[in-house]
Write a protein that holds these residues in place. Structure first.
Motif, PDB file in Angstrom:
ATOM      1  N   ILE A  22       0.879  -1.168   0.000  1.00  0.00           N
ATOM      2  CA  ILE A  22       0.000   0.000   0.000  1.00  0.00           C
ATOM      3  C   ILE A  22       0.917   1.219   0.000  1.00  0.00           C
ATOM      4  O   ILE A  22       1.907   1.255   0.739  1.00  0.00           O
ATOM      5  CB  ILE A  22      -0.883   0.019   1.253  1.00  0.00           C
ATOM      6  N   VAL A  23       0.604   2.227  -0.811  1.00  0.00           N
ATOM      7  CA  VAL A  23       1.466   3.405  -0.913  1.00  0.00           C
ATOM      8  C   VAL A  23       0.634   4.668  -0.686  1.00  0.00           C
ATOM      9  O   VAL A  23       0.167   5.312  -1.637  1.00  0.00           O
ATOM     10  CB  VAL A  23       2.175   3.468  -2.276  1.00  0.00           C
ATOM     11  N   PRO A  24       0.421   5.057   0.562  1.00  0.00           N
ATOM     12  CA  PRO A  24      -0.332   6.292   0.828  1.00  0.00           C
ATOM     13  C   PRO A  24       0.451   7.530   0.382  1.00  0.00           C
ATOM     14  O   PRO A  24       1.684   7.574   0.484  1.00  0.00           O
ATOM     15  CB  PRO A  24      -0.507   6.282   2.353  1.00  0.00           C
TER      16      PRO A  24
ATOM     17  N   MET B  90      -5.352   8.769   0.949  1.00  0.00           N
ATOM     18  CA  MET B  90      -5.247   8.620  -0.504  1.00  0.00           C
ATOM     19  C   MET B  90      -4.000   7.804  -0.793  1.00  0.00           C
ATOM     20  O   MET B  90      -2.993   7.929  -0.092  1.00  0.00           O
ATOM     21  CB  MET B  90      -5.151   9.992  -1.188  1.00  0.00           C
ATOM     22  N   VAL B  91      -4.069   6.981  -1.828  1.00  0.00           N
ATOM     23  CA  VAL B  91      -2.956   6.089  -2.156  1.00  0.00           C
ATOM     24  C   VAL B  91      -2.634   6.164  -3.640  1.00  0.00           C
ATOM     25  O   VAL B  91      -3.420   6.684  -4.441  1.00  0.00           O
ATOM     26  CB  VAL B  91      -3.288   4.631  -1.777  1.00  0.00           C
ATOM     27  N   LEU B  92      -1.476   5.637  -4.003  1.00  0.00           N
ATOM     28  CA  LEU B  92      -1.164   5.485  -5.415  1.00  0.00           C
ATOM     29  C   LEU B  92      -2.137   4.496  -6.038  1.00  0.00           C
ATOM     30  O   LEU B  92      -2.379   3.414  -5.490  1.00  0.00           O
ATOM     31  CB  LEU B  92       0.253   4.943  -5.612  1.00  0.00           C
TER      32      LEU B  92
ATOM     33  N   ARG C 122      -3.625   3.621 -10.317  1.00  0.00           N
ATOM     34  CA  ARG C 122      -3.097   3.167 -11.608  1.00  0.00           C
ATOM     35  C   ARG C 122      -2.181   4.211 -12.246  1.00  0.00           C
ATOM     36  O   ARG C 122      -2.284   5.400 -11.984  1.00  0.00           O
ATOM     37  CB  ARG C 122      -4.259   2.876 -12.561  1.00  0.00           C
ATOM     38  N   ASP C 123      -1.278   3.729 -13.080  1.00  0.00           N
ATOM     39  CA  ASP C 123      -0.624   4.594 -14.069  1.00  0.00           C
ATOM     40  C   ASP C 123       0.115   5.770 -13.446  1.00  0.00           C
ATOM     41  O   ASP C 123      -0.087   6.923 -13.833  1.00  0.00           O
ATOM     42  CB  ASP C 123      -1.708   5.094 -15.037  1.00  0.00           C
ATOM     43  N   THR C 124       1.004   5.490 -12.472  1.00  0.00           N
ATOM     44  CA  THR C 124       1.770   6.566 -11.836  1.00  0.00           C
ATOM     45  C   THR C 124       3.264   6.319 -11.964  1.00  0.00           C
ATOM     46  O   THR C 124       3.723   5.174 -11.992  1.00  0.00           O
ATOM     47  CB  THR C 124       1.428   6.705 -10.339  1.00  0.00           C
ATOM     48  N   PHE C 125       4.001   7.399 -12.024  1.00  0.00           N
ATOM     49  CA  PHE C 125       5.467   7.335 -12.098  1.00  0.00           C
ATOM     50  C   PHE C 125       6.038   6.598 -10.888  1.00  0.00           C
ATOM     51  O   PHE C 125       6.863   5.696 -11.024  1.00  0.00           O
ATOM     52  CB  PHE C 125       6.016   8.759 -12.176  1.00  0.00           C
ATOM     53  N   ALA C 126       5.575   6.961  -9.683  1.00  0.00           N
ATOM     54  CA  ALA C 126       6.080   6.314  -8.476  1.00  0.00           C
ATOM     55  C   ALA C 126       5.771   4.820  -8.485  1.00  0.00           C
ATOM     56  O   ALA C 126       6.593   4.002  -8.058  1.00  0.00           O
ATOM     57  CB  ALA C 126       5.475   6.975  -7.240  1.00  0.00           C
TER      58      ALA C 126
ATOM     59  N   HIS D 167      -6.544   0.144  -9.913  1.00  0.00           N
ATOM     60  CA  HIS D 167      -7.725   0.913  -9.524  1.00  0.00           C
ATOM     61  C   HIS D 167      -8.134   1.846 -10.663  1.00  0.00           C
ATOM     62  O   HIS D 167      -7.298   2.280 -11.466  1.00  0.00           O
ATOM     63  CB  HIS D 167      -7.413   1.729  -8.264  1.00  0.00           C
ATOM     64  N   ALA D 168      -9.410   2.153 -10.743  1.00  0.00           N
ATOM     65  CA  ALA D 168      -9.901   3.025 -11.814  1.00  0.00           C
ATOM     66  C   ALA D 168      -9.332   4.431 -11.724  1.00  0.00           C
ATOM     67  O   ALA D 168      -9.216   5.135 -12.740  1.00  0.00           O
ATOM     68  CB  ALA D 168     -11.428   3.082 -11.776  1.00  0.00           C
ATOM     69  N   GLU D 169      -8.958   4.881 -10.519  1.00  0.00           N
ATOM     70  CA  GLU D 169      -8.421   6.220 -10.321  1.00  0.00           C
ATOM     71  C   GLU D 169      -6.913   6.162 -10.100  1.00  0.00           C
ATOM     72  O   GLU D 169      -6.372   5.153  -9.644  1.00  0.00           O
ATOM     73  CB  GLU D 169      -9.093   6.879  -9.109  1.00  0.00           C
ATOM     74  N   ARG D 170      -6.262   7.271 -10.388  1.00  0.00           N
ATOM     75  CA  ARG D 170      -4.807   7.324 -10.219  1.00  0.00           C
ATOM     76  C   ARG D 170      -4.421   7.573  -8.764  1.00  0.00           C
ATOM     77  O   ARG D 170      -3.374   7.121  -8.315  1.00  0.00           O
ATOM     78  CB  ARG D 170      -4.207   8.406 -11.121  1.00  0.00           C
ATOM     79  N   TYR D 171      -5.264   8.317  -8.029  1.00  0.00           N
ATOM     80  CA  TYR D 171      -4.994   8.589  -6.614  1.00  0.00           C
ATOM     81  C   TYR D 171      -6.291   8.423  -5.831  1.00  0.00           C
ATOM     82  O   TYR D 171      -6.906   9.401  -5.408  1.00  0.00           O
ATOM     83  CB  TYR D 171      -4.410   9.998  -6.435  1.00  0.00           C
TER      84      TYR D 171
END
Length: 235
Positions: free
Chosen positions: A132-134, A141-143, A145-149, A165-169
């Motif tokens: 999990i990456v808050p 809020m967490v990381l 889909r589709d993020t650089f990190a 997940h459908a959302e990026r954050y």
């Protein structure tokens, strides 16, 4: 050339590569140390009039960090705006080359080659760990889909639980995070400043790894040291 940067990591990239080009930067641009460029507000609320007063030949922005309304206002005033898209490490390298070499006319910096070599030299991960990456709390809020990190973590053998997940954050309740089946929680110190006393206690059943947010989220000279620094923090 006169450059204004609205992105902290790109501010550092321009200032380190081509000293003298940068005439404006945001209040959040903390690197490199001793930066003397004029301050023009935040990434989300730049003072457009102050930017235009600096007579920039180029304004550097990012599709995630900056608002389209501000960029449209700059373009309407006749200013060239370069908008970067960085959702993977490969995109970061390509966009940095486009900005520094093509747009700014600088020689390709040695640090960019060193960064590519450092990431290419990573040993294969021993096995994926689910994390999990808050990135914020109150609300959590967490990381997603589709993020650089998320891409950087995947290269280090850490699979983001919410990568599909459908959302990026996405905003996800704490009880749902703790029930997500993760092996660990990764806590960066930006944008929210998680510390040993603020964050790990919310995940009592998971080992917590505190990481330098600059190494996890910045695309610039920090990419040279990021693989080793992140590996050490995640070990």
């Amino acid at each position: 050339m006169r450059v204004v940067s609205l992105v902290p990591s790109l501010t550092e990239a321009v200032a380190v590569t081509a000293p003298g080009l940068l005439v404006g930067a945001t209040d959040w641009c903390t690197r490199p140390a001793g930066l003397t460029a004029a301050r023009i507000g935040g990434t989300k609320n730049p003072d457009v009039a102050a930017v235009l007063a600096l007579r920039p030949d180029l304004v550097v922005a990012n599709e995630e960090e900056n608002r389209e309304a501000d960029l449209a206002a700059l373009r309407a005033a006749g200013t060239e705006v370069l908008v970067t898209t960085v959702r993977t490490l490969d995109q970061a390298f390509a966009e940095l080359d486009r900005l520094l070499v093509t747009a700014c006319g600088a020689a390709r910096p040695r640090w960019l080659d060193e960064a590519e070599a450092a990431w290419d030299a990573l040993p294969p991960p021993s096995g994926p760990r689910r994390a999990i990456v808050p990135v914020w709390r109150r609300p959590w809020m967490v990381l997603g889909r589709d993020t650089f990190a998320g891409d950087l973590l995947a290269r280090l053998g850490v699979e983001n639980v919410h990568a599909h997940h459908a959302e990026r954050y996405p905003r996800i309740p704490l009880d749902a995070l703790n029930a997500a089946g993760a092996d660990l929680v990764v806590l960066p110190d930006e944008p929210y400043r998680f510390t040993a006393d603020d964050g790990p206690e919310a995940f009592p059943a998971l080992p917590a790894r505190l990481v330098d947010g600059r190494y996890l989220t910045w695309y610039g000279p920090s990419l040279v040291r990021a693989p080793a620094a992140l590996r050490a923090a995640l070990r």
